[in-house]
Design a protein around this motif. Structure first.
Motif, PDB file in Angstrom:
ATOM      1  N   PHE A 221      33.719  12.314 -23.350  1.00  0.00           N
ATOM      2  CA  PHE A 221      33.237  11.462 -22.266  1.00  0.00           C
ATOM      3  C   PHE A 221      33.964  11.897 -20.998  1.00  0.00           C
ATOM      4  O   PHE A 221      35.193  11.842 -20.938  1.00  0.00           O
ATOM      5  CB  PHE A 221      33.533   9.998 -22.600  1.00  0.00           C
ATOM      6  CG  PHE A 221      32.847   8.981 -21.719  1.00  0.00           C
ATOM      7  CD1 PHE A 221      33.470   7.765 -21.443  1.00  0.00           C
ATOM      8  CD2 PHE A 221      31.574   9.181 -21.212  1.00  0.00           C
ATOM      9  CE1 PHE A 221      32.857   6.795 -20.670  1.00  0.00           C
ATOM     10  CE2 PHE A 221      30.943   8.218 -20.445  1.00  0.00           C
ATOM     11  CZ  PHE A 221      31.587   7.027 -20.165  1.00  0.00           C
ATOM     12  N   SER A 222      33.206  12.362 -20.024  1.00  0.00           N
ATOM     13  CA  SER A 222      33.806  12.906 -18.808  1.00  0.00           C
ATOM     14  C   SER A 222      33.624  11.951 -17.643  1.00  0.00           C
ATOM     15  O   SER A 222      32.555  11.353 -17.476  1.00  0.00           O
ATOM     16  CB  SER A 222      33.150  14.238 -18.464  1.00  0.00           C
ATOM     17  OG  SER A 222      33.286  15.139 -19.540  1.00  0.00           O
ATOM     18  N   LEU A 223      34.650  11.840 -16.841  1.00  0.00           N
ATOM     19  CA  LEU A 223      34.593  11.056 -15.606  1.00  0.00           C
ATOM     20  C   LEU A 223      34.610  12.039 -14.446  1.00  0.00           C
ATOM     21  O   LEU A 223      35.443  12.951 -14.414  1.00  0.00           O
ATOM     22  CB  LEU A 223      35.790  10.110 -15.510  1.00  0.00           C
ATOM     23  CG  LEU A 223      35.863   9.229 -14.259  1.00  0.00           C
ATOM     24  CD1 LEU A 223      34.757   8.162 -14.288  1.00  0.00           C
ATOM     25  CD2 LEU A 223      37.226   8.563 -14.142  1.00  0.00           C
ATOM     26  N   ILE A 224      33.688  11.854 -13.506  1.00  0.00           N
ATOM     27  CA  ILE A 224      33.541  12.786 -12.391  1.00  0.00           C
ATOM     28  C   ILE A 224      33.724  12.041 -11.078  1.00  0.00           C
ATOM     29  O   ILE A 224      33.093  10.991 -10.863  1.00  0.00           O
ATOM     30  CB  ILE A 224      32.153  13.450 -12.432  1.00  0.00           C
ATOM     31  CG1 ILE A 224      31.965  14.152 -13.785  1.00  0.00           C
ATOM     32  CG2 ILE A 224      31.993  14.447 -11.281  1.00  0.00           C
ATOM     33  CD1 ILE A 224      30.545  14.240 -14.241  1.00  0.00           C
ATOM     34  N   LEU A 225      34.596  12.582 -10.243  1.00  0.00           N
ATOM     35  CA  LEU A 225      34.726  12.099  -8.881  1.00  0.00           C
ATOM     36  C   LEU A 225      34.043  13.150  -8.014  1.00  0.00           C
ATOM     37  O   LEU A 225      34.546  14.269  -7.871  1.00  0.00           O
ATOM     38  CB  LEU A 225      36.195  11.963  -8.483  1.00  0.00           C
ATOM     39  CG  LEU A 225      37.007  10.803  -9.090  1.00  0.00           C
ATOM     40  CD1 LEU A 225      37.176  10.922 -10.601  1.00  0.00           C
ATOM     41  CD2 LEU A 225      38.354  10.696  -8.401  1.00  0.00           C
ATOM     42  N   GLU A 226      32.884  12.816  -7.486  1.00  0.00           N
ATOM     43  CA  GLU A 226      32.079  13.814  -6.773  1.00  0.00           C
ATOM     44  C   GLU A 226      32.789  14.326  -5.526  1.00  0.00           C
ATOM     45  O   GLU A 226      32.742  15.507  -5.216  1.00  0.00           O
ATOM     46  CB  GLU A 226      30.733  13.210  -6.383  1.00  0.00           C
ATOM     47  CG  GLU A 226      29.833  12.884  -7.580  1.00  0.00           C
ATOM     48  CD  GLU A 226      29.258  14.128  -8.253  1.00  0.00           C
ATOM     49  OE1 GLU A 226      29.288  15.217  -7.621  1.00  0.00           O
ATOM     50  OE2 GLU A 226      28.806  14.022  -9.404  1.00  0.00           O
ATOM     51  N   SER A 227      33.476  13.435  -4.833  1.00  0.00           N
ATOM     52  CA  SER A 227      34.196  13.810  -3.622  1.00  0.00           C
ATOM     53  C   SER A 227      35.416  12.895  -3.539  1.00  0.00           C
ATOM     54  O   SER A 227      35.324  11.764  -3.053  1.00  0.00           O
ATOM     55  CB  SER A 227      33.290  13.632  -2.396  1.00  0.00           C
ATOM     56  OG  SER A 227      34.007  13.934  -1.215  1.00  0.00           O
ATOM     57  N   ALA A 228      36.524  13.403  -4.055  1.00  0.00           N
ATOM     58  CA  ALA A 228      37.707  12.559  -4.220  1.00  0.00           C
ATOM     59  C   ALA A 228      38.181  11.987  -2.881  1.00  0.00           C
ATOM     60  O   ALA A 228      38.154  12.685  -1.843  1.00  0.00           O
ATOM     61  CB  ALA A 228      38.823  13.355  -4.872  1.00  0.00           C
TER      62      ALA A 228
ATOM     63  N   LYS B 151      44.902  16.487  -6.367  1.00  0.00           N
ATOM     64  CA  LYS B 151      43.715  17.065  -5.748  1.00  0.00           C
ATOM     65  C   LYS B 151      43.679  16.717  -4.266  1.00  0.00           C
ATOM     66  O   LYS B 151      44.390  15.802  -3.805  1.00  0.00           O
ATOM     67  CB  LYS B 151      42.446  16.507  -6.427  1.00  0.00           C
ATOM     68  CG  LYS B 151      42.303  16.915  -7.886  1.00  0.00           C
ATOM     69  CD  LYS B 151      42.004  18.384  -8.013  1.00  0.00           C
ATOM     70  CE  LYS B 151      41.816  18.775  -9.459  1.00  0.00           C
ATOM     71  NZ  LYS B 151      41.561  20.236  -9.593  1.00  0.00           N
ATOM     72  N   ARG B 152      42.837  17.417  -3.554  1.00  0.00           N
ATOM     73  CA  ARG B 152      42.701  17.153  -2.125  1.00  0.00           C
ATOM     74  C   ARG B 152      41.452  16.318  -1.865  1.00  0.00           C
ATOM     75  O   ARG B 152      40.470  16.379  -2.609  1.00  0.00           O
ATOM     76  CB  ARG B 152      42.623  18.456  -1.353  1.00  0.00           C
ATOM     77  CG  ARG B 152      43.914  19.251  -1.468  1.00  0.00           C
ATOM     78  CD  ARG B 152      44.129  20.156  -0.257  1.00  0.00           C
ATOM     79  NE  ARG B 152      45.436  20.790  -0.324  1.00  0.00           N
ATOM     80  CZ  ARG B 152      46.554  20.223   0.129  1.00  0.00           C
ATOM     81  NH1 ARG B 152      46.538  19.031   0.684  1.00  0.00           N
ATOM     82  NH2 ARG B 152      47.699  20.854   0.030  1.00  0.00           N
ATOM     83  N   THR B 153      41.479  15.581  -0.789  1.00  0.00           N
ATOM     84  CA  THR B 153      40.320  14.787  -0.369  1.00  0.00           C
ATOM     85  C   THR B 153      39.085  15.675  -0.288  1.00  0.00           C
ATOM     86  O   THR B 153      39.144  16.776   0.277  1.00  0.00           O
ATOM     87  CB  THR B 153      40.596  14.141   0.998  1.00  0.00           C
ATOM     88  OG1 THR B 153      41.756  13.324   0.895  1.00  0.00           O
ATOM     89  CG2 THR B 153      39.429  13.292   1.447  1.00  0.00           C
ATOM     90  N   GLY B 154      37.997  15.183  -0.864  1.00  0.00           N
ATOM     91  CA  GLY B 154      36.739  15.921  -0.816  1.00  0.00           C
ATOM     92  C   GLY B 154      36.494  16.825  -2.005  1.00  0.00           C
ATOM     93  O   GLY B 154      35.355  17.286  -2.212  1.00  0.00           O
ATOM     94  N   GLU B 155      37.504  17.080  -2.791  1.00  0.00           N
ATOM     95  CA  GLU B 155      37.326  17.939  -3.969  1.00  0.00           C
ATOM     96  C   GLU B 155      36.543  17.207  -5.046  1.00  0.00           C
ATOM     97  O   GLU B 155      36.580  15.978  -5.152  1.00  0.00           O
ATOM     98  CB  GLU B 155      38.687  18.338  -4.558  1.00  0.00           C
ATOM     99  CG  GLU B 155      39.374  19.466  -3.834  1.00  0.00           C
ATOM    100  CD  GLU B 155      40.568  20.007  -4.626  1.00  0.00           C
ATOM    101  OE1 GLU B 155      41.707  19.664  -4.306  1.00  0.00           O
ATOM    102  OE2 GLU B 155      40.331  20.768  -5.594  1.00  0.00           O
TER     103      GLU B 155
END
Lengths: 112, 114
Positions: B74-81, B13-17
Motif C-alpha cells: 500500500f503506497s502513499l503518494i504526496l504529489e507535491s510535498a 524532501k524539498r517542497t514540490g517534490e
C-alpha cells in the motif's frame, strides 16, 4: 463524527506507583475499543474491548469498558521505567473496514 | 508474527517534490491504512484500502493519494510535498472487514519537507 478523548495528556510517576489512564468516546454504532502502547516507533496492541464490565488483563496491565457511560480505563500497577510510553485509545465503529478513530494519547513517564 | 514494514525510517524532501512512501505486510491482510501522527493531534487517518485497487478517503486525504496494486503493498503518494506535510507517517494492516480485527503497525517514516 466519532471522537475519542484521553486524559490526562501526560503523567509523571515514580516506579512502583499505580496509574489509571482514561478514555472517553463518542461513536456511531460502537464495535470495539482498543488500547495501544507506543514507545519510540510503532504502536503495539494491548487490548481490545467489546463488552461492558469484563476486565482484560495482561500482567500488570488491565482494562475495562463501560458502554453505558462511554469510557474505558487502563490500569498499570507497580509501574516500571519500561512502561514509559504514549498510550493510545481508539474506537472502531461497526460496518467499516476496521476504521479506527484515535485519541491524542497519554504520555506516561515512570521515573526511578 | 505479523510484520508490517515501511520503506524508510527517515526521509528529507524539498517542497514540490513527489514523495512515495511504501508499506508492505506479510500476513495476507485485506485492510491497509495510512495515518499521520502529529504532537497534540494523535493519529489521523489519511486513506485506507480494504482490497486490491480499492481505496477510501480517511479524515485528512487532501494533498495525498494512494495506490494498492498488490494485496501486500500500500503506497502513499504526496504529489507535491509541502512543509505542512512534515510528520510521522504510520502504516497499518488488519485481517478482514466485518468483526473486530486488530490493526498492526509498521515502524513509521519520519518525513521532513524543507
Amino acid at each position: 463524527e466519532d471522537k475519542v478523548v484521553q486524559s490526562p495528556l501526560s503523567l509523571v510517576v515514580h516506579e512502583g506507583d499505580t496509574v489509571t489512564l482514561n478514555c472517553s468516546y463518542e461513536v456511531t454504532n460502537f464495535r470495539s475499543l482498543l488500547w495501544y502502547k507506543q514507545e519510540k516507533k510503532a504502536p503495539t496492541f494491548l487490548f481490545m474491548l467489546t463488552s461492558s464490565g469484563i476486565e482484560k488483563k495482561s500482567g500488570r496491565l488491565s482494562s475495562i469498558l463501560d458502554k453505558k457511560e462511554l469510557f474505558s480505563i487502563l490500569n498499570i500497577t507497580a509501574t516500571q521505567t519500561g512502561d514509559s510510553a504514549i498510550y493510545l485509545c481508539a474506537v472502531e465503529p461497526a460496518g467499516t473496514a476496521s476504521k479506527l478513530t484515535f485519541g491524542t494519547g497519554t504520555r506516561l513517564q515512570v521515573t526511578l | 508474527d505479523v510484520k508490517v514494514t515501511q520503506s524508510s525510517r527517515y526521509l528529507v524532501k524539498r517542497t514540490g517534490e513527489k514523495v512515495f512512501l511504501e508499506c508492505v505486510q506479510d500476513m495476507d491482510h485485506e485492510n491497509m491504512f495510512w495515518y499521520r501522527q502529529d504532537p497534540g493531534l494523535g493519529l489521523r487517518l489519511i486513506y485506507f484500502s480494504y482490497d486490491v485497487k480499492m481505496k477510501e478517503k480517511g479524515d485528512i486525504p487532501e494533498g495525498y493519494s494512494v495506490s494498492r496494486e498488490k494485496k501486500e503493498r500500500f503506497s502513499l503518494i504526496l504529489e507535491s510535498a509541502s512543509t505542512n506535510q512534515t510528520s510521522m507517517y504510520l502504516c497499518a494492516s488488519s485481517l478482514s472487514q466485518g468483526g473486530s480485527d486488530t490493526q498492526y503497525f509498521g515502524p513509521g517514516t519520519r518525513l521532513t519537507v524543507l
